[in-house]
Write an enzyme that holds these catalytic residues in place. Structure first.
Site, mmCIF file in Angstrom:
data_model
loop_
_atom_site.group_PDB
_atom_site.id
_atom_site.type_symbol
_atom_site.label_atom_id
_atom_site.label_comp_id
_atom_site.label_asym_id
_atom_site.label_seq_id
_atom_site.Cartn_x
_atom_site.Cartn_y
_atom_site.Cartn_z
ATOM 1 N N ASP A 466 -7.727 -7.066 1.501
ATOM 2 C CA ASP A 466 -7.689 -5.773 2.206
ATOM 3 C C ASP A 466 -8.650 -4.726 1.653
ATOM 4 O OD1 ASP A 466 -5.609 -7.022 3.490
ATOM 5 O OD2 ASP A 466 -4.022 -5.771 2.659
ATOM 6 N N GLU A 542 -4.354 -8.645 9.991
ATOM 7 C CA GLU A 542 -3.325 -7.955 10.765
ATOM 8 C C GLU A 542 -3.895 -6.692 11.389
ATOM 9 O OE1 GLU A 542 1.283 -6.999 9.930
ATOM 10 O OE2 GLU A 542 -0.098 -6.002 8.561
ATOM 11 N N GLU A 546 -7.685 -0.927 11.130
ATOM 12 C CA GLU A 546 -8.114 -0.408 9.828
ATOM 13 C C GLU A 546 -9.463 -0.991 9.426
ATOM 14 O OE1 GLU A 546 -4.530 1.045 7.109
ATOM 15 O OE2 GLU A 546 -4.198 -1.021 7.777
#
Length: 1020
Positions: A466, A542, A546
């Site tokens: 991430d 996911e 973002e």
């Protein structure tokens, strides 16, 4: 004493010169401008937090990287093949159309055929899953060893990897890639073995080349060099003494296809590069995918067969269309892949622009908005890690420009001042004593080549997860500071450390510290969030939104700091990921998700499955909104497909049963505002003030990364601006265009020190002062008068020969109903132009009257120029003759406005493509809204305006008359003789209201007798 004081003063001067403010005095930290990063793993300061889960997050990635001596330097992570580098062998990998897995015995090969795929709803949990099987069609083995010691990464490039299975001198090097239907295998100290659980059906045997099918009808080919024949036919084990073989997944059991695959079977892919350019003048992002091959036999071509994903072939450049192998198709979890042959192919996408924030154009209560801004000063971080702190600073960076717009300059500086304090703390690895800190710092892990922030979260350190999500918020904060304070952003101050964070997740090629585009998969078109990909379903992502947030913030940061190369790289990532999100998360074209799949979104995309579930719960809103948040000036892509926005919203509302959203209500309102801001305003006003001051434990109304101020500002702006209009582009990257009832608003932000003039693709222009949004709407037509006589009505048939300009075509008399002329002698690249086509409302489809005596081709609908914005396309088949006419239909996305419309013809350069007689556009609510097909006719209702509909009847055999019988709300029956227009009969019904129910039937003449249809019902 005086002498000693002089010596002490001299020593202090030396210390200050060596270690200026912000620089590191530690031997385990590297200074970058006023900041620094650690090169030694810090002693973590847990701050009294004893939670084992939190403590486990504060480690490093695995120490062992399984790679050969050929692979050195920063290691690629966050890839579809990542488990090969961290597992002794590997987990499942998904180089579509294959799935493969390295094991001790060899490489397991599998094709997840459609009959293996399952849609599963877990009603109790509230989740959905689209997944295939995990299995083995056969195993590629080595004749010299039954068990390998390990598998390592031996080489990789933009979308291929070479895995090396080794056991001493026995080696098997396997080259495979996403989008490749080939697996290339090279042997040391041994030769080829293919092992099956059930003997395959070998249906083509040509010595060194075989075609075979598995017991469940999956079709493959195996190729060895000429003279090296296959043995074991009819058994469960096929062998070949060659030290090289290629395996191909065949689309069908077909000898001609096998022969085509044989052409490229001896061309081993050694390099694969996705090379991109951004044309600022046109907003076009062009990507060329090119392979370099090594010939294993003399004469093997330098090229291969690619398998293209939907996001690639949907945007294929015309120069590559003749390379398509249209009948070579693979059904995978992401829809249909289509084959293409050659050394390279090119795609073209349109960059739609981003903004630092929405402008100050909302019709809001300014005092109320100012109150919301001041309320937000009581907000605080909900965690000390890079993600929770990131969400907090992202929130501050969103509030600051709104405060500027409201004239609350001190408040704006307060927000930016807090941003500076937080960033400057984190961007220094050492404390005031020059020692490494134990928290709020970044550490460079040289083994992997990555920057890790502590405190970490969501395995951002231990799995390198991430980074674009987390660090994207830091870049957001820095970009907002840079918008107002260019000095702070200079490399010699704090900008150097921000650039370092950006390099971690999207470095350029040949970066000394970091791998190329760590997070991004150039061929798949999307980011992968997990650094190690040690899951049986492959890698995953996911929160696609973002990722888009990260690319947006880099665009803004780079524009603010004058780094054009970085800006253009981020534009490539933004535009490409947008195209993949529209396909695989949203399915805006309704071609990817299986029919039995209920939701209108995939929440988590994996290599081997799709989930409608989150990592943390199964909340109904969260499963949608995690792919919307955070809303920002780069979120406008979410509104590009209004039909999809409405479908997604309505499905979510249906699932919940009301507009009493269970969580994150403001995110639903902000999304709703893309297509129905009035409804969004009503919902917001009903409950926004039920939320008081910041409460991170209560997110029912306001999601913790957003605020009442931003929500109020966003929805009111969209209520005034209208819908996002992606059909108009600009020659400047920081822009957006909106369209409200046919009136366009053009928004530009200028980060530079000089005024700029921005040109738009519709002929509009805007002048913008330095460091500001434009004031006013610039020069050029924004709301053309629909009554002007030269405007064309797209909802009435436009005769093809009535063009305003053309290239390459000719006209001739037509035998089609209605007579007149058609255009013909149409070749690849020809076009016709129709000026000033005025769309009073959205158009969602186009009907074209065509004829062809060849395989036909495709018609692209574009605006502005023959290479302008692509609005949709239509496939044209062989109709059986040059005057054998058919009406074909295609989807378009056209918002209200006036355009120069181009029909651009695509197909094989070897023959004429088609004739065209006329075309007509259909508005949303037309065409498929109420249509009935019968062997004698197609008939139904199309919407025209708010109080009118058109009843139509299109007979398959010419009719001398057609009557329509009509009842409104079960009232008196009315009977009308319909009006014939070019073979189609119409009747306009006026003065209707929403909710009216129409019952209608037809009486029509056919070759003498007359017939009456059944009754049909239509509700407004």
């Amino acid at each position: 004493m005086k002498g000693k004081n002089v010596q002490l003063l001299f020593a202090l001067v030396v210390i200050i010169l060596l270690f200026p403010t912000g620089a590191s005095a530690s031997p385990h930290a590297v200074s970058v401008g006023k900041g620094s990063y650690a090169t030694e793993f810090p002693e973590i300061d847990f701050g009294g937090i004893n939670d084992p889960g939190f403590r486990d997050q504060q480690g490093e990635p695995p120490a062992t990287i399984y790679r050969s001596d050929r692979v050195t330097g920063p290691m690629q992570t966050n890839s579809w093949w990542g488990s090969l580098a961290v597992d002794r062998f590997s987990m499942n990998q998904y180089p579509h159309p294959f799935s493969v897995r390295h094991r001790a015995e060899g490489l397991h090969v599998f094709y997840d055929a459609p009959h293996n795929m399952v849609v599963h709803e877990n009603r109790e949990a509230g989740t959905w899953h689209i997944h295939g099987a995990i299995g083995t069609d056969f195993t590629i083995k080595h004749s010299g060893t039954a068990n390998f010691e390990q598998a390592v990464v031996d080489d990789y490039n933009d979308w291929y990897v070479r895995g090396l299975l080794e056991n001493g001198a026995h080696q098997m090097a396997i080259t495979y890639g996403v989008g490749s239907p080939y697996i290339f295998v090279e042997y040391e100290d041994g030769s080829a073995v293919l092992d099956f659980d059930i003997a395959p059906d070998v249906w083509e045997m040509n010595g060194h080349v075989i075609g075979f099918s598995t017991h469940d009808h999956k079709h493959y080919a195996a190729f060895a060099p000429p003279g090296q024949n296959w043995s074991g036919i009819g058994s469960k084990t096929l062998t070949n003494n060659a030290d090289y073989i290629a395996i191909a997944k065949l689309p069908e059991k077909d000898g001609n296809m096998l022969a085509k695959f044989e052409q490229y079977a001896y061309s081993v892919v050694r390099d694969a590069v996705a090379d991109w350019t951004y044309d600022e003048a046109t907003g076009t992002v062009t990507t060329t995918f090119e392979v370099t091959t090594e010939a294993k036999v003399q004469g093997a071509p330098d090229g291969t067969i690619f398998a293209l994903y939907p996001h690639q072939y949907r945007h294929l450049a015309s120069s590559s269309e003749n390379q398509l192998l249209q009948n070579y198709q693979y059904e995978i979890i992401r829809g249909t892949m289509i084959g293409l042959e050659g050394k390279r192919f090119t795609t073209e996408l349109t960059y739609p622009g981003v903004l630092p924030s929405l402008p100050d154009l909302g019709d809001y209560d300014r005092e109320r908005l100012i109150g919301y801004l001041h309320d937000a000063t009581s907000d605080y971080p909900t965690g000390s890690d890079t993600y929770e702190l990131g969400k907090y600073i992202g929130k501050l960076a969103t509030l600051a420009p709104i405060a500027d717009q409201m004239g609350e300059y001190e408040l704006a500086e307060q927000f930016r001042g807090e941003l500076k304090d937080i960033l400057e703390d984190w961007l220094q690895a050492t404390n005031a004593s020059g020692q490494l800190k134990g928290k709020n710092l970044f550490y460079y892990n040289e083994n992997w080549g990555t920057i890790l922030g502590y405190h970490a979260a969501h395995s951002s350190a231990t799995r390198i997860n991430d980074h674009h999500f987390h660090y994207g918020y830091f870049v957001k904060a820095a970009a907002e500071i840079a918008r107002a304070d260019q000095e702070w952003a200079k490399s010699e101050n704090w900008g150097g450390m921000i650039d370092l964070l950006i390099r971690d997740f999207m470095a350029d090629r040949d970066d000394d510290l970091f791998p190329y585009l760590r997070m991004f998969d150039p061929y798949s078109g999307n980011s992968w969030a997990d650094g190690l990909a040690t899951f049986d379903a492959g890698n995953n992502q996911e929160s696609s939104s973002e990722a888009m947030h990260a690319w947006t913030n880099v665009i803004l940061w780079a524009e603010a700091t004058g780094n054009k190369a970085l800006r253009d790289r981020a534009i490539y990532l933004y535009t490409t990921e947008m195209s993949a999100i529209n396909e695989y998360f949203f399915d805006v074209h309704q071609e990817i998700f299986p029919e039995e799949y209920g939701p209108e979104i995939v929440t988590i995309n994996w290599g081997g499955k799709m989930d409608h579930a989150t990592w943390w719960n199964s909340g109904k809103v969260e499963k949608y909104a995690i792919n919307w948040l955070p809303f920002h000036g780069g979120s406008l892509y979410l509104g590009h497909h209004p039909d999809y926005v409405d479908r997604a919203y309505e499905e979510l509302r249906r699932d919940i049963g009301s507009t009493d959203w269970n969580l994150w209500s403001n995110l639903v309102w902000m999304y709703r505002a893309f297509t129905n801001p009035d409804d969004a305003l009503q919902q917001m006003e009903a409950s926004i003030d039920d939320y008081g001051l910041f409460d991170p434990g209560n997110e029912k109304i306001i999601e913790r990364g957003s605020t009442k101020a931003q929500t109020y500002h966003w929805i009111h702006n969209l209520a005034e601006l209208g819908r996002v209009d992606p059909t108009v582009t600009a020659n400047h990257p920081i822009y957006a265009v909106f369209n409200k009832n046919g009136n366009r608003t053009y928004i530009v932000y200028n980060f530079s020190d000089s005024p700029i003039t921005v040109q738009f693709s519709d002929g509009h222009s805007i002048q913008v002062e330095p460091h500001s949004f434009n004031i006013g709407n610039g020069d050029g037509p924004t709301n053309p008068d629909p009554s002007e006589p030269d405007l064309k009505n797209p909802y009435e048939r436009i005769q093809a020969e009535a063009y305003d300009a053309m290239s390459g075509i000719q006209t001739e008399g037509t035998d089609d109903d209605g007579g007149g002329d058609n255009i013909g002698w149409i070749n690849d690249g020809d076009w016709v132009k129709y000026e000033r086509v005025h769309f009073e409302r959205d158009a969602s489809s186009i009907e074209v009257r065509v004829a062809s005596d060849t395989p036909g081709g495709r018609i692209e609908i574009r605006t502005g120029s023959p290479t302008g914005t692509l609005l949709g396309d239509v496939q044209v088949p062989n109709t059986g003759g040059w005057q054998q006419w058919q009406t074909v239909t295609g989807n378009v996305q056209i918002q209200p406005g006036t355009y120069d419309v181009y029909l651009v013809f695509k197909g094989s350069p070897e023959y004429d493509l088609m004739n065209v007689n006329w075309f007509v556009f259909r508005a949303n609510g037309q065409g498929n809204g109420d249509s009935h097909t019968h062997p004698d006719y197609t008939a139904g209702i199309r919407g025209i305006t708010g109080n009118e509909v058109t009843i139509f009847f299109a007979p398959t055999t010419e009719a001398r008359y057609v009557d329509v019988h009509l009842k409104v709300n079960n009232g008196q029956q009315l009977n009308y003789r319909m009006t014939e227009r070019n073979g189609e009969w119409e009747r306009v019904v006026e003065n209707l209201s929403s909710g009216d129910v129409l019952e209608y039937s037809f009486t029509y003449e056919k070759l003498g007798p007359q017939y009456t249809t059944e009754w049909f019902t239509y509700s407004r």
